[in-house]
Motif scaffolding. Structure first.
Motif, mmCIF file in Angstrom:
data_model
loop_
_atom_site.group_PDB
_atom_site.id
_atom_site.type_symbol
_atom_site.label_atom_id
_atom_site.label_comp_id
_atom_site.label_asym_id
_atom_site.label_seq_id
_atom_site.Cartn_x
_atom_site.Cartn_y
_atom_site.Cartn_z
ATOM 1 N N PRO A 53 -4.896 -1.165 3.545
ATOM 2 C CA PRO A 53 -3.878 -0.303 4.155
ATOM 3 C C PRO A 53 -3.227 0.649 3.170
ATOM 4 C CG PRO A 53 -3.027 -2.516 3.943
ATOM 5 C CD PRO A 53 -4.475 -2.560 3.541
ATOM 6 N N GLY A 54 -3.269 0.334 1.892
ATOM 7 C CA GLY A 54 -2.629 1.200 0.894
ATOM 8 C C GLY A 54 -1.140 0.897 0.765
ATOM 9 N N PRO A 55 -0.517 1.423 -0.271
ATOM 10 C CA PRO A 55 0.875 1.069 -0.537
ATOM 11 C C PRO A 55 1.853 1.608 0.504
ATOM 12 C CG PRO A 55 0.129 2.737 -2.080
ATOM 13 C CD PRO A 55 -1.067 2.288 -1.307
ATOM 14 N N LEU A 56 1.591 2.775 1.059
ATOM 15 C CA LEU A 56 2.533 3.351 2.013
ATOM 16 C C LEU A 56 2.582 2.545 3.308
ATOM 17 C CD1 LEU A 56 4.520 5.601 2.637
ATOM 18 C CD2 LEU A 56 2.618 6.947 3.510
ATOM 19 N N LEU A 57 1.417 2.263 3.889
ATOM 20 C CA LEU A 57 1.384 1.489 5.121
ATOM 21 C C LEU A 57 1.845 0.061 4.886
ATOM 22 C CD1 LEU A 57 0.711 1.446 8.111
ATOM 23 C CD2 LEU A 57 -1.642 0.916 7.510
ATOM 24 N N LEU A 58 1.470 -0.501 3.754
ATOM 25 C CA LEU A 58 1.892 -1.863 3.434
ATOM 26 C C LEU A 58 3.410 -1.953 3.299
ATOM 27 C CD1 LEU A 58 0.770 -4.675 2.918
ATOM 28 C CD2 LEU A 58 0.667 -4.111 0.506
ATOM 29 N N LEU A 64 9.939 -2.498 3.457
ATOM 30 C CA LEU A 64 10.530 -2.453 2.125
ATOM 31 C C LEU A 64 11.513 -1.298 2.010
ATOM 32 C CD1 LEU A 64 7.375 -3.081 -0.097
ATOM 33 C CD2 LEU A 64 9.006 -4.744 0.799
ATOM 34 N N ASN A 65 12.534 -1.481 1.183
ATOM 35 C CA ASN A 65 13.450 -0.366 0.911
ATOM 36 C C ASN A 65 12.784 0.570 -0.105
ATOM 37 O OD1 ASN A 65 13.794 -1.510 -1.620
ATOM 38 N ND2 ASN A 65 15.748 -2.474 -1.097
ATOM 39 N N ASP A 66 13.460 1.677 -0.438
ATOM 40 C CA ASP A 66 12.861 2.697 -1.313
ATOM 41 C C ASP A 66 12.511 2.151 -2.694
ATOM 42 O OD1 ASP A 66 13.019 4.549 0.694
ATOM 43 O OD2 ASP A 66 14.872 5.467 -0.035
ATOM 44 N N THR A 67 13.375 1.302 -3.242
ATOM 45 C CA THR A 67 13.131 0.748 -4.575
ATOM 46 C C THR A 67 11.887 -0.130 -4.581
ATOM 47 O OG1 THR A 67 15.502 0.758 -4.971
ATOM 48 C CG2 THR A 67 14.151 -0.592 -6.447
ATOM 49 N N VAL A 71 8.139 0.258 -6.467
ATOM 50 C CA VAL A 71 7.500 -0.778 -7.296
ATOM 51 C C VAL A 71 6.102 -1.088 -6.768
ATOM 52 C CG1 VAL A 71 7.651 -3.205 -7.976
ATOM 53 C CG2 VAL A 71 9.698 -1.772 -8.043
ATOM 54 N N LEU A 72 5.957 -1.139 -5.442
ATOM 55 C CA LEU A 72 4.648 -1.397 -4.857
ATOM 56 C C LEU A 72 3.674 -0.256 -5.171
ATOM 57 C CD1 LEU A 72 3.052 -3.369 -3.043
ATOM 58 C CD2 LEU A 72 3.760 -1.975 -1.108
#
Length: 96
Positions: A53-58, A64-67, A71-72
């Motif tokens: 899924p990649g970091p954005l979809l995950l 997750l919040n912005d921070t 990190v992801l």
């Protein structure tokens, strides 16, 4: 008519509307389906890696919040770079 068809079609099947387009023997039928199941208990198991899924979809799925999303993203970037460094020239780091 089939058990799963809408009630209004059980009383008045749409055969009159289907005849002009060449469908004379229309009838409702059930079709088997297999639904995907993340846990693999009640349906077809989903076979995916964490990188699919990649970091954005995950990050959206995990809410997750912005921070934590940042990190992801960094973790994914490090994983991709370390995988590319260990890949011999001419080969891809992922299965084809």
């Amino acid at each position: 008519m089939g058990e799963g068809c809408p009630a209004q079609f059980r009383r008045h099947p749409p055969t009159a509307a289907l005849r002009p387009i060449g469908i004379a023997d229309f009838r409702f039928e059930g079709y088997p389906t297999v639904l995907r199941d993340l846990q693999g208990r009640q349906g077809h198991p989903v076979r995916a890696t964490i990188s699919d899924p990649g970091p954005l979809l995950l990050s959206c799925m995990l809410e997750l919040n912005d921070t934590r999303e940042g990190v992801l993203n960094i973790a994914f970037k490090i994983a991709v770079l370390s995988c590319l460094e260990r890949t011999p020239p001419g080969e891809t780091p992922w299965p084809t």
